[in-house]
Design a protein around this motif. Structure first.
Motif, mmCIF file in Angstrom:
data_model
loop_
_atom_site.group_PDB
_atom_site.id
_atom_site.type_symbol
_atom_site.label_atom_id
_atom_site.label_comp_id
_atom_site.label_asym_id
_atom_site.label_seq_id
_atom_site.Cartn_x
_atom_site.Cartn_y
_atom_site.Cartn_z
ATOM 1 N N CYS A 200 -0.660 -8.467 -1.448
ATOM 2 C CA CYS A 200 0.531 -9.224 -1.091
ATOM 3 C C CYS A 200 0.450 -9.540 0.405
ATOM 4 O O CYS A 200 -0.506 -9.154 1.081
ATOM 5 N N CYS B 25 2.332 -8.379 3.008
ATOM 6 C CA CYS B 25 2.490 -7.235 3.918
ATOM 7 C C CYS B 25 1.429 -6.159 3.715
ATOM 8 O O CYS B 25 1.303 -5.258 4.535
ATOM 9 N N ARG C 280 1.233 -3.910 1.214
ATOM 10 C CA ARG C 280 1.646 -2.713 0.461
ATOM 11 C C ARG C 280 1.016 -2.685 -0.926
ATOM 12 O O ARG C 280 0.672 -1.637 -1.431
ATOM 13 N N GLY D 264 0.473 0.458 -4.088
ATOM 14 C CA GLY D 264 1.698 -0.313 -4.206
ATOM 15 C C GLY D 264 2.270 -0.523 -5.582
ATOM 16 O O GLY D 264 3.216 -1.300 -5.717
ATOM 17 N N ASP E 281 5.811 -0.289 -5.538
ATOM 18 C CA ASP E 281 6.479 -1.288 -4.706
ATOM 19 C C ASP E 281 6.608 -2.634 -5.403
ATOM 20 O O ASP E 281 7.004 -3.617 -4.780
ATOM 21 N N CYS F 250 5.883 -8.069 -4.759
ATOM 22 C CA CYS F 250 6.097 -6.986 -3.802
ATOM 23 C C CYS F 250 7.568 -6.989 -3.396
ATOM 24 O O CYS F 250 8.105 -8.021 -2.988
ATOM 25 N N THR F 251 8.215 -5.828 -3.496
ATOM 26 C CA THR F 251 9.633 -5.751 -3.141
ATOM 27 C C THR F 251 9.856 -5.751 -1.628
ATOM 28 O O THR F 251 10.985 -5.904 -1.179
ATOM 29 N N THR F 252 8.801 -5.595 -0.848
ATOM 30 C CA THR F 252 8.936 -5.651 0.606
ATOM 31 C C THR F 252 8.820 -7.086 1.124
ATOM 32 O O THR F 252 9.721 -7.580 1.791
ATOM 33 N N CYS F 253 7.720 -7.771 0.792
ATOM 34 C CA CYS F 253 7.504 -9.120 1.336
ATOM 35 C C CYS F 253 7.831 -10.234 0.347
ATOM 36 O O CYS F 253 7.929 -11.394 0.735
#
Length: 115
Positions: free
Chosen positions: A7, A9, A11, A51, A54, A70-73
């Motif tokens: 992804c 970021c 992760r 990840g 994630d 991805c739940t972050t980016c």
């Protein structure tokens, strides 16, 4: 050949084993909005290195594909067959693979809007 992917970021990281000879360009409502180019592979050819915890999951319409991101980016890394199939596939977003010349990959157009 082994391809590395992630992804934005970093992760979620994974590797894919196979010859990338074509990608699918789907015109369904979600694929066209996220501009994903998909490579369908048997699940055993994809190995997640980090990840998995994630990843978010989204399904719609008939709920046969789990769209993963991805739940972050927020980057859509792949989709997975969510229905009951003999051999589940993973649909890697080739835009997440390192070192791929997107212009050199033939595209097959899929009419996902008809489903």
């Amino acid at each position: 050949m082994v391809h590395q992917g992630s992804c934005h970021c970093g992760r979620v990281t994974f590797e894919v084993e196979g010859a990338l000879t074509a990608a699918l360009s789907c015109n369904c409502s979600i694929c066209s909005k996220k501009a994903a180019l998909l490579w369908a592979l048997p699940k055993q050819q994809v190995r997640f290195q980090s990840g998995l915890g994630d990843l978010g999951r989204y399904t719609f319409n008939r709920h046969v594909i789990a769209h993963r991101f991805c739940t972050t980016c927020g980057i859509h890394t792949h989709g997975e067959d969510a229905g009951e199939t003999a051999e589940p596939n993973v649909y890697i977003n080739i835009r997440c693979l390192e070192g791929v010349d997107l212009g050199a990959i033939p595209l097959q157009h899929f009419d996902g809007r008809s489903f």
